[in-house]
Design a protein around this motif. Structure first.
Motif, short mmCIF file in Angstrom:
data_model
loop_
_atom_site.label_atom_id
_atom_site.label_comp_id
_atom_site.label_asym_id
_atom_site.label_seq_id
_atom_site.Cartn_x
_atom_site.Cartn_y
_atom_site.Cartn_z
N GLN A 1 0.83 -1.21 0.00
CA GLN A 1 0.00 0.00 0.00
C GLN A 1 0.86 1.26 0.00
OE1 GLN A 1 -2.55 0.23 3.41
NE2 GLN A 1 -4.29 -0.68 2.37
N THR A 2 1.84 1.28 0.84
CA THR A 2 2.70 2.46 0.94
C THR A 2 3.36 2.76 -0.40
OG1 THR A 2 3.10 2.01 3.27
CG2 THR A 2 4.64 3.48 2.17
N GLY A 3 3.93 1.74 -1.01
CA GLY A 3 4.59 1.93 -2.30
C GLY A 3 3.66 2.40 -3.38
N VAL A 4 2.50 1.77 -3.50
CA VAL A 4 1.57 2.13 -4.57
C VAL A 4 0.97 3.52 -4.32
CG1 VAL A 4 -0.58 1.10 -3.71
CG2 VAL A 4 -0.15 1.19 -6.14
N GLN A 5 0.74 3.88 -3.08
CA GLN A 5 0.17 5.20 -2.80
C GLN A 5 1.18 6.31 -3.08
OE1 GLN A 5 -1.14 4.30 1.21
NE2 GLN A 5 -3.28 4.41 0.57
N ILE B 142 -0.25 6.64 -22.60
CA ILE B 142 0.44 5.73 -21.68
C ILE B 142 0.33 6.26 -20.25
CG2 ILE B 142 2.69 4.76 -21.02
CD1 ILE B 142 3.40 4.85 -24.05
N TYR B 143 0.47 7.57 -20.10
CA TYR B 143 0.35 8.18 -18.78
C TYR B 143 -1.04 7.94 -18.18
CZ TYR B 143 -0.45 11.74 -15.26
OH TYR B 143 -0.82 12.38 -14.10
N LEU B 144 -2.08 8.17 -18.98
CA LEU B 144 -3.44 7.98 -18.49
C LEU B 144 -3.69 6.53 -18.09
CD1 LEU B 144 -5.42 10.25 -20.98
CD2 LEU B 144 -4.87 10.72 -18.58
N ILE B 145 -3.20 5.61 -18.90
CA ILE B 145 -3.33 4.19 -18.56
C ILE B 145 -2.61 3.89 -17.26
CG2 ILE B 145 -2.61 1.87 -19.28
CD1 ILE B 145 -3.16 2.84 -22.20
N THR B 146 -1.43 4.48 -17.08
CA THR B 146 -0.64 4.27 -15.87
C THR B 146 -1.38 4.78 -14.64
OG1 THR B 146 1.40 4.45 -17.16
CG2 THR B 146 1.60 4.73 -14.78
N VAL B 147 -1.98 5.97 -14.75
CA VAL B 147 -2.72 6.53 -13.62
C VAL B 147 -3.92 5.66 -13.27
CG1 VAL B 147 -4.14 8.50 -12.87
CG2 VAL B 147 -1.93 8.90 -13.94
N VAL B 148 -4.63 5.18 -14.28
CA VAL B 148 -5.79 4.32 -14.02
C VAL B 148 -5.33 3.01 -13.36
CG1 VAL B 148 -7.62 2.96 -15.12
CG2 VAL B 148 -7.25 5.34 -15.80
N LEU B 149 -4.25 2.42 -13.88
CA LEU B 149 -3.73 1.18 -13.27
C LEU B 149 -3.32 1.42 -11.82
CD1 LEU B 149 -1.60 -0.21 -16.24
CD2 LEU B 149 -3.65 -1.26 -15.26
N GLY B 150 -2.65 2.54 -11.57
CA GLY B 150 -2.24 2.87 -10.19
C GLY B 150 -3.43 3.07 -9.28
N SER B 151 -4.49 3.67 -9.81
CA SER B 151 -5.71 3.86 -9.02
C SER B 151 -6.37 2.52 -8.72
CB SER B 151 -6.68 4.76 -9.78
OG SER B 151 -6.13 6.05 -9.94
N LEU B 152 -6.41 1.64 -9.72
CA LEU B 152 -6.99 0.31 -9.50
C LEU B 152 -6.18 -0.48 -8.49
CD1 LEU B 152 -7.89 -0.58 -13.21
CD2 LEU B 152 -9.49 0.03 -11.36
N THR C 90 -4.29 0.72 -6.09
CA THR C 90 -4.54 1.32 -4.78
C THR C 90 -5.87 0.84 -4.22
OG1 THR C 90 -3.25 3.28 -5.37
CG2 THR C 90 -4.82 3.52 -3.56
N GLY C 91 -6.90 0.83 -5.06
CA GLY C 91 -8.21 0.36 -4.61
C GLY C 91 -8.19 -1.08 -4.15
N ALA C 92 -7.51 -1.93 -4.92
CA ALA C 92 -7.46 -3.35 -4.56
C ALA C 92 -6.67 -3.58 -3.28
CB ALA C 92 -6.85 -4.17 -5.71
N LEU C 93 -5.61 -2.79 -3.06
CA LEU C 93 -4.79 -2.99 -1.87
C LEU C 93 -5.40 -2.36 -0.62
CD1 LEU C 93 -1.28 -2.60 -3.50
CD2 LEU C 93 -2.28 -4.69 -2.55
N ILE C 94 -6.30 -1.41 -0.80
CA ILE C 94 -7.00 -0.82 0.35
C ILE C 94 -8.28 -1.61 0.65
CG2 ILE C 94 -8.26 1.23 1.14
CD1 ILE C 94 -6.15 2.91 -0.29
N ALA C 95 -8.83 -2.29 -0.33
CA ALA C 95 -10.09 -3.01 -0.19
C ALA C 95 -10.15 -3.98 1.00
CB ALA C 95 -10.43 -3.75 -1.49
N THR D 144 -5.63 -8.70 -2.47
CA THR D 144 -4.22 -8.35 -2.39
C THR D 144 -3.47 -8.88 -3.61
OG1 THR D 144 -4.32 -8.38 0.02
CG2 THR D 144 -2.13 -8.55 -0.98
N PHE D 145 -3.76 -10.10 -4.02
CA PHE D 145 -3.12 -10.66 -5.20
C PHE D 145 -3.48 -9.83 -6.43
CE2 PHE D 145 -2.40 -13.58 -8.70
CZ PHE D 145 -1.18 -14.12 -8.36
N ALA D 146 -4.75 -9.45 -6.56
CA ALA D 146 -5.16 -8.60 -7.68
C ALA D 146 -4.42 -7.26 -7.62
CB ALA D 146 -6.67 -8.38 -7.66
#
Length: 165
Positions: free
Chosen positions: A34-38, A63-73, A75-80, A105-107
């Motif tokens: 979580q810390t790293g991805v946030q 590529i940047y927009l895809i990266t931000v969406v992936l990072g958001s996803l 973050t969501g999966a690791l906080i879930a 967490t795996f996702a």
């Protein structure tokens, strides 16, 4: 209790004790990821406000927009798992909660891998404009795959059944 009690595992703990232990271990693992991805997502979110971003080509912006969406996803999966635990806490669902939190967490780790890959690809494209960037990124991804998945799955299959932890 004796080792023949069906409610005991090989570590001489009840299923409830095992769920508690696994939950604690999982939360420790998630804290690291979580810390790293946030932190990474925080940096990614600021890029769009820099003057250099406006000079990027459309491909790099995509590529940047895809990266931000992936990072958001990611973050969501690791906080879930935290939200999951809070919602089901006290309802005698700890073993199921551990299973779902583990899946999330795996996702999250898979999405983190995709975010790191996309970030590295974008940064190296912008920094070098060289044809070897995809090969370099592929090498780094291969390293991540070995460290994060191949080695653990190999160890799991190699030593499975020796100690059900």
């Amino acid at each position: 209790m004796s080792g023949t009690d069906s409610r005991r595992t090989t570590r001489d703990e009840t299923h409830e004790e095992r769920a508690d232990r696994r939950w604690t271990e999982l939360m420790q693992e998630i804290r690291v990821a979580q810390t790293g991805v946030q932190i990474m997502l925080g940096f990614l979110l600021t890029v769009v406000f820099t003057p250099t971003f406006q000079n990027l080509g459309q491909t790099d912006k995509t590529i940047y927009l895809i990266t931000v969406v992936l990072g958001s996803l990611a973050t969501g999966a690791l906080i879930a798992p935290v939200a999951f635990h809070r919602i089901v806490s006290g309802r005698n669902l700890k073993p199921q909660g551990v299973a779902w939190a583990s899946r999330l967490t795996f996702a999250g780790l898979v999405l983190l891998l995709a975010t790191l890959t996309s970030s590295l690809f974008l940064i190296l494209r912008v920094a070098t404009h060289d044809h070897y960037v995809p090969w370099l990124v592929a090498g780094v991804v291969a390293w991540y795959l070995c460290c994060w998945f191949v080695l653990p799955f190999w160890a799991r299959s190699r030593y499975a059944g020796r100690d059900e932890v």
